[in-house]
Every structure is written in structure tokens, then in C-alpha cells.
Design an enzyme around this catalytic site. Sequence first.
Site, PDB file in Angstrom:
ATOM      1  N   SER A 123       0.877  -1.045   0.111  1.00 11.03           N
ATOM      2  CA  SER A 123       0.044  -0.088   0.090  1.00 11.03           C
ATOM      3  C   SER A 123       0.879   1.245   0.042  1.00 11.03           C
ATOM      4  O   SER A 123       1.725   1.363  -0.985  1.00 11.03           O
ATOM      5  CB  SER A 123      -0.847   0.087   1.330  1.00 11.03           C
ATOM      6  OG  SER A 123      -1.882   0.854   1.261  1.00 11.03           O
ATOM      7  N   GLU A 170      -9.483  -5.249  -4.443  1.00 15.04           N
ATOM      8  CA  GLU A 170      -8.799  -4.531  -3.599  1.00 15.04           C
ATOM      9  C   GLU A 170      -9.608  -3.404  -3.056  1.00 15.04           C
ATOM     10  O   GLU A 170      -9.603  -2.978  -1.919  1.00 15.04           O
ATOM     11  CB  GLU A 170      -7.898  -3.439  -4.537  1.00 15.04           C
ATOM     12  CG  GLU A 170      -6.628  -4.386  -4.928  1.00 15.04           C
ATOM     13  CD  GLU A 170      -5.406  -4.269  -4.102  1.00 15.04           C
ATOM     14  OE1 GLU A 170      -5.725  -3.679  -3.167  1.00 15.04           O
ATOM     15  OE2 GLU A 170      -4.343  -4.910  -4.518  1.00 15.04           O
ATOM     16  N   HIS A 196      -7.555  -5.518  -0.191  1.00 16.60           N
ATOM     17  CA  HIS A 196      -6.557  -4.894   0.080  1.00 16.60           C
ATOM     18  C   HIS A 196      -5.874  -5.291   1.052  1.00 16.60           C
ATOM     19  O   HIS A 196      -6.477  -5.414   2.255  1.00 16.60           O
ATOM     20  CB  HIS A 196      -6.678  -3.569  -0.261  1.00 16.60           C
ATOM     21  CG  HIS A 196      -5.588  -2.584   0.138  1.00 16.60           C
ATOM     22  ND1 HIS A 196      -4.622  -2.284  -1.044  1.00 16.60           N
ATOM     23  CD2 HIS A 196      -5.016  -1.676   1.045  1.00 16.60           C
ATOM     24  CE1 HIS A 196      -3.838  -1.616  -0.504  1.00 16.60           C
ATOM     25  NE2 HIS A 196      -3.814  -1.143   0.708  1.00 16.60           N
TER      26      HIS A 196
END
Length: 572
Positions: free
Chosen positions: A219, A351, A474
Site C-alpha cells: 500500500s 482491492e 487490499h
Amino acid sequence: MLKFGRLRKLRPLLGARKSNFSQKTNVETKIVELPVGKVKGKHQIGNTGHGFYSFEGIPYGKPPIGKLRFCLPQPAEPWTGKVLDCLKERAVPVQQEDREPDTVTTIGSEDCLYLNVFTKHFDSGKPLPVLVYIHGGGFKTGGATRTKYGPDYLMREDIVYAQFSYRLCVMGFLSMSNAKLGVPGNAGLHDTVLALRWIKQYISHFNGDPENITIMGTSAGAASVHFMMCLPEACGLFHRAIMMSGGMTCPWVHVPNTDTLSCRLANEKGYRGKMTEECVLEFLRSQPAEDLVQNKLFGSRELIFGHLYPFVPTLEHHDGSEGLLKRPFLQLMRDAWAKNVPLLLGGTSFEGLIMYPYSKLNNGHILNLLKEEPTLVLPYDLYRTLSVRELTERAAQLVRFHFGPRQIHTNNIVQLLDLFSYKLFWHGIHRIVLSRLAFAEAPTYLYRFDFDSSQHNLMRINLCGGDIRRGVCHADELGYIFPRELKFRNELNAPECLTINRLVGILTAFAKTGDPNCAETKPEEWKPVTKKTPFHAMNISYDLTFDRLFEEEGLQVWNKLYDNDKRLLYGG
């Protein structure tokens, strides 16, 4: 053959979850002598049965407090002649705790520039490959903590693993245009450069190979990895890179109108004096850090564009020699120094599930906004530059692809989350692939993490609860790389153990050789992307398959928004 051992032995071993991440009661300490001073660590047996040495809470920068708040980091003062106790980790950077969007609590410390080093052993015939993890959290939360990013799974392999904290939110990304104030912005990225320099300089004392360093991030950590690949200041500090679900091209990395953020924050915190940068800076330095990291400067429109948090990396507005980000991000990508650095990158199969808590806010206000103004589905760079006719036409293309012929409806939560998958993550990842194919010489390997566990995909479970019970969110892969405390059960099943084994094998093989192919990926052959095969990736699910990305059709739709213009897509 699993390097963890047979699955029937591994399963109960991993099921024994200990909050202290160690099964050893008598602590064996070890002192390592560095040029800056001695550090005392300890030997541990991790929860997979593998031994390693840990050195936690090593300072790499001076505490960024007082007059140093918001400023660029300075190297830590040496402690020559002393033995620094590094038996436990330090506090995470001060931050608003990562909970539900409407819950406000603060944790951590402003004194946060510390790193942790874990090494398998000191008696190998040659130095060990080094894997450095840069944590994520939107540049707003996170830290170098074993609770989330512990070494236990990785320590099955002969490597050195390091992690570090960097300043977050306004503490790490406040920017002032007046060069005399010494706050050019991006202090958190400067922290990262300083930490990597420390690791490059001193990791050999922990049996690490300074000529074989891989940086890995998820991320915002992946975006940091991407920045490091592009910034001349990081040149030569590492040799391979792993980017998981993020990059400079993701919209949450680069938000607009940052030049007013300092004044807006000061106003929110009660400042009513002169709106000059000197006065505002003095006020912000007088406020408790715990108050400053709690701010609400963005609303639903920003969220729709993927501008999740206000204080993130930004272009610097003056010509000071100490600045990092002086050129547009696409230009930085084009001119990256790391063209000869092998890259492994990818994302998860859903995600956008990370946005589920936000999609529920205010009775689904985001969907209502999109229904009223469909052009908001577009990327911000197109939204602010296209004509009204072009906006309408291209928004209609996206709406048709993601929401179908019925257009946008307030019940379209899953479709909204699918839109966010592409808008916030996958199209940014694809643009990086295109940039690498155009400018890089080293191989780029692409993956898609699609292992869907009903009980161990912890990010989805934490964010979606029982509302959405399937899908790979995610950062869901992190539970298979780093041990986590399980709230819902005590054991991992056989496929989950196998997935841990695969990811550890892939990541450590890449760290050692720059190639993710390993015993755990056989018999599939993982090939780098090429100009003819930009969508070919390793799909990591219950089985491994090397094939075309499921997202290929959608990414082509998103490319057409830019008329497939190479310059607009990736700075070509």
C-alpha cells in the site's frame, strides 16, 4: 517438500498463537558492536519453531521533536562507549488509530525514528540477503511493529529482515513553500531514505549483505518503494524491489491543492492569527501532536477521487537543495535510476473492499453523489481537464463497465467497490507495468493474490465483518507473510499453511536472486511481463496459475479514458 515441514506438523504449530511471539522463557542476549555504539538484542524461537536474533528499537534519526518537528530528519547521535538495550520495539509514530472512520483515538509517539533488525544467524559462510519492509497505512497509520509485521514466518529462510518507522500524517508530510522555514515537505520520505542509508551502512554487522538488499512495501509502503526507485537520493541503497498493492500512480498518493493544507489545519485547530506560513508554523509546533493527527480536512468528493488523506507525498514548491519531489510523478517514473532493479509487483483480486466502511457512511452518501454526478467516477486528472462533452462520454464508459446498463443505483455497493479496485489500485499498478516496459531494462514480474479464506483474510474480516464474507481485500496477503493474532479461531487449515509457505518462498527467492520462481511455484513458470504480454501474471489462489489477468478487460477500458496516450498513462 515444504520447508516448514509436513503440513500435519505445521498446522498445530501455527495454531499455537502466543501474544509475545516467542516460545522461549530464558532469554539469551547478544551484543553487536556498531561504529556508532553497541546494541544488545536477544535470541528467540518464533512461533513456527525457527530461531533468530532480534534487535529492536535502534535509533536511526534524532527525535523529530521541538524545533525539529516537521523538519528533515537528522542522523541519530552516536552512543559510543555504551550498550543500547534493544530488547523490545519502540512506540509507533503518533497517529490516529486505524479503526472505523467515525472512531477517534490516538496512539504512538512523536519520537519514532527507530528500526528493528532480525537475523537468522551470525555464523553463515557468507553474508545473508537483506529484506527491508516498509509498512503501509496511507501515510497516516502504521509502524515498525511485530504485532502486524513480525519476522516469524520469514525466519524459516537464511535472511536478514529489517523494518522501520517513519513520520506519518501532518508530522511527516506538512509542506511549506517558504524555503527559509526548513519545511519543504515529505519528511516521511526523507525518513525512509535515512533509514535505508543506515541499513546499507550497518547491516553487515548483523550478518546482512549490503550488496544484496531488497525493499518491500504494501500500500503506502509500496508507494514508498516506488519513490525510492525513482529518487536519485536512494540510488544504490537497494538492489531489488517488491511493490504490493500500491505505487506513485495511485490517486491516494498525490492529492491536489496541498499548498493550503497547513492553513486549513491551523484554522481547524483554533488558530485565528495572521495567515502567514511563519505564524502558522509557530502555531502548529505549539500544538500537541496527538491533536494535529486528528483532522477532518477531506470529505466524500475527495474519497470518490481516491484522495483518502490530505497529508501525503507532494511536489515541493521551492527550489531548496534538500527537496525530494521536484518533478511530476510521471516524469520521475520515466527518469528512474532503478531501471536495472528487478521488480515484483501486483495486487489482490478485490482491492476495493478496503473502501467498504466509507461506502456505508452517511447512509451511502458516496453512491448518492455518484448517482447525481456520474462524472465523479473519472480519475481526477481527467475530471479537471476534459471538456463537458468528453467528461460525459468517458464517464458513461466507466459507468457502463462497472455498473452495467441500469446505471448507478444506491444499492450498487459491490459495483462501487469494484470501481474502487481499479480507480485506487489496479490501474495505477498497470501504469507502472507500462512504464517499466517502456523504460526499464531489468525484469518485472506481476502477480495477483486471489487466495480467498473465509476465516484468515483478516483485512476483509476486520473491515466488512459479516456483511461481505468472500473476496480478497487490499492487504489480505499480509496475514500469510506475517503472523497475526487470530480473534476467531486457533488454527490455520492446510490451504492457509500452504499459502504462507508459497508467499514466503516467493518473496525470499526474489530477495535472494531477483527471480520469484522457486520450489513453491513449481510446476508453473513465472515469466516477466513483456510488451506483448503486459497482462500476464501469476495468480496465487488455492492453486498457482500463470495466465492473463482477470482485470485485463477493465484495464483496457481505463486505458481508453486516456486515449491510450503513452504520455498521459505513464510519462511516455
